[in-house]
Design an enzyme around this catalytic site. Structure first.
Site, PDB file in Angstrom:
ATOM      1  N   ASP A 127      12.955  44.270 -10.922  1.00  0.00           N
ATOM      2  CA  ASP A 127      14.390  44.080 -11.160  1.00  0.00           C
ATOM      3  C   ASP A 127      14.931  45.307 -11.890  1.00  0.00           C
ATOM      4  O   ASP A 127      14.342  45.772 -12.860  1.00  0.00           O
ATOM      5  CB  ASP A 127      14.628  42.802 -11.981  1.00  0.00           C
ATOM      6  CG  ASP A 127      16.085  42.372 -11.972  1.00  0.00           C
ATOM      7  OD1 ASP A 127      16.955  43.177 -12.367  1.00  0.00           O
ATOM      8  OD2 ASP A 127      16.365  41.227 -11.563  1.00  0.00           O
ATOM      9  N   ILE A 128      16.032  45.830 -11.399  1.00  0.00           N
ATOM     10  CA  ILE A 128      16.603  47.059 -11.956  1.00  0.00           C
ATOM     11  C   ILE A 128      17.193  46.817 -13.353  1.00  0.00           C
ATOM     12  O   ILE A 128      17.392  47.760 -14.126  1.00  0.00           O
ATOM     13  CB  ILE A 128      17.677  47.636 -10.983  1.00  0.00           C
ATOM     14  CG1 ILE A 128      17.880  49.114 -11.225  1.00  0.00           C
ATOM     15  CG2 ILE A 128      18.983  46.888 -11.066  1.00  0.00           C
ATOM     16  CD1 ILE A 128      16.760  49.964 -10.746  1.00  0.00           C
TER      17      ILE A 128
ATOM     18  N   HIS B 178      15.891  35.014  -3.481  1.00  0.00           N
ATOM     19  CA  HIS B 178      14.892  35.756  -4.252  1.00  0.00           C
ATOM     20  C   HIS B 178      14.360  34.910  -5.393  1.00  0.00           C
ATOM     21  O   HIS B 178      15.050  34.035  -5.914  1.00  0.00           O
ATOM     22  CB  HIS B 178      15.462  37.077  -4.793  1.00  0.00           C
ATOM     23  CG  HIS B 178      16.738  36.936  -5.567  1.00  0.00           C
ATOM     24  ND1 HIS B 178      17.970  36.816  -4.968  1.00  0.00           N
ATOM     25  CD2 HIS B 178      16.977  36.886  -6.897  1.00  0.00           C
ATOM     26  CE1 HIS B 178      18.910  36.721  -5.878  1.00  0.00           C
ATOM     27  NE2 HIS B 178      18.329  36.739  -7.074  1.00  0.00           N
TER      28      HIS B 178
ATOM     29  N   HIS C 225      12.745  35.265  -9.216  1.00  0.00           N
ATOM     30  CA  HIS C 225      12.476  36.117 -10.377  1.00  0.00           C
ATOM     31  C   HIS C 225      11.102  35.750 -10.930  1.00  0.00           C
ATOM     32  O   HIS C 225      10.833  34.572 -11.195  1.00  0.00           O
ATOM     33  CB  HIS C 225      13.491  35.858 -11.500  1.00  0.00           C
ATOM     34  CG  HIS C 225      14.896  36.267 -11.200  1.00  0.00           C
ATOM     35  ND1 HIS C 225      15.466  37.425 -11.687  1.00  0.00           N
ATOM     36  CD2 HIS C 225      15.879  35.654 -10.483  1.00  0.00           C
ATOM     37  CE1 HIS C 225      16.730  37.515 -11.290  1.00  0.00           C
ATOM     38  NE2 HIS C 225      17.007  36.446 -10.552  1.00  0.00           N
TER      39      HIS C 225
ATOM     40  N   GLU D 150      24.220  36.196  -8.138  1.00  0.00           N
ATOM     41  CA  GLU D 150      24.754  37.555  -8.045  1.00  0.00           C
ATOM     42  C   GLU D 150      24.521  38.165  -6.667  1.00  0.00           C
ATOM     43  O   GLU D 150      25.421  38.774  -6.096  1.00  0.00           O
ATOM     44  CB  GLU D 150      24.070  38.409  -9.126  1.00  0.00           C
ATOM     45  CG  GLU D 150      24.587  39.807  -9.260  1.00  0.00           C
ATOM     46  CD  GLU D 150      23.745  40.621 -10.259  1.00  0.00           C
ATOM     47  OE1 GLU D 150      23.346  40.090 -11.308  1.00  0.00           O
ATOM     48  OE2 GLU D 150      23.474  41.794  -9.951  1.00  0.00           O
ATOM     49  N   VAL D 151      23.322  38.007  -6.159  1.00  0.00           N
ATOM     50  CA  VAL D 151      22.985  38.624  -4.868  1.00  0.00           C
ATOM     51  C   VAL D 151      22.722  37.515  -3.842  1.00  0.00           C
ATOM     52  O   VAL D 151      21.825  36.691  -4.028  1.00  0.00           O
ATOM     53  CB  VAL D 151      21.735  39.529  -5.001  1.00  0.00           C
ATOM     54  CG1 VAL D 151      21.351  40.107  -3.648  1.00  0.00           C
ATOM     55  CG2 VAL D 151      22.002  40.662  -6.000  1.00  0.00           C
TER      56      VAL D 151
END
Ligand code: AMP
Length: 131
Positions: free
Chosen positions: A29-30, A93, A95, A88-89
């Site tokens: 994760d960025i 996904h 985490h 958000e995206v």
């Protein structure tokens, strides 16, 4: 229009890739909430994780299990926690977050400032353990 995560899979946007096969992709994760915070995605572009085909969902978690073991081997922690938000995206996904306390799974917590070289080191170490 392709999601940002599809563009990462295609290599159009850089990522700290830790694992990949023909159907799944994992990358740091960025905006890590902890060092080693990793996202695991299906390459198939589906927004809501529970809209995935049940078999695909199971395989996504099997892939995530292997990534979690690799993270545990690199990042000292009590265990690797699992979070699913997707607020958000719009590309399903998971985490994976190294946990020491319950609060570590709070995605509203401040982002860790990790220099690019350290992100690269963590990425390579997890990728090596995944092999
Ligand atoms: P959410 O959709 O709420 O689960 O959050 C999306 C997560 O994706 C956030 O933790 C972001 O930091 C992360 N993210 C967004 N863009 C990127 C990117 N280009 N590379 C890596 N992680 C990203």
């Amino acid at each position: 229009m392709a999601t940002i995560f599809s563009r990462i899979v295609r290599g159009e946007i850089p990522s700290y890739k830790v694992a990949e096969d023909d159907r799944f992709y994992a990358f740091l994760d960025i905006n890590p909430r902890k060092p080693g915070h990793t996202l695991v995605i299906p390459k198939q572009e589906v927004d809501y994780i529970f809209d995935l085909d049940p078999e695909q969902l199971g395989d996504l978690f099997r892939f995530a299990q292997r990534v979690a073991h690799a993270i545990s081997a690199v990042i000292p922690c009590n265990r690797v926690g699992v979070g699913v938000l997707g607020l958000e995206v719009p590309h399903a996904h998971i985490h994976l977050i190294p946990l020491d306390t319950e609060a570590d799974l709070n995605l509203s917590r401040p982002i860790c400032k990790i220099p690019a070289e350290e992100m690269q080191r963590i990425c390579q170490a997890i990728a090596k353990k995944f092999e």
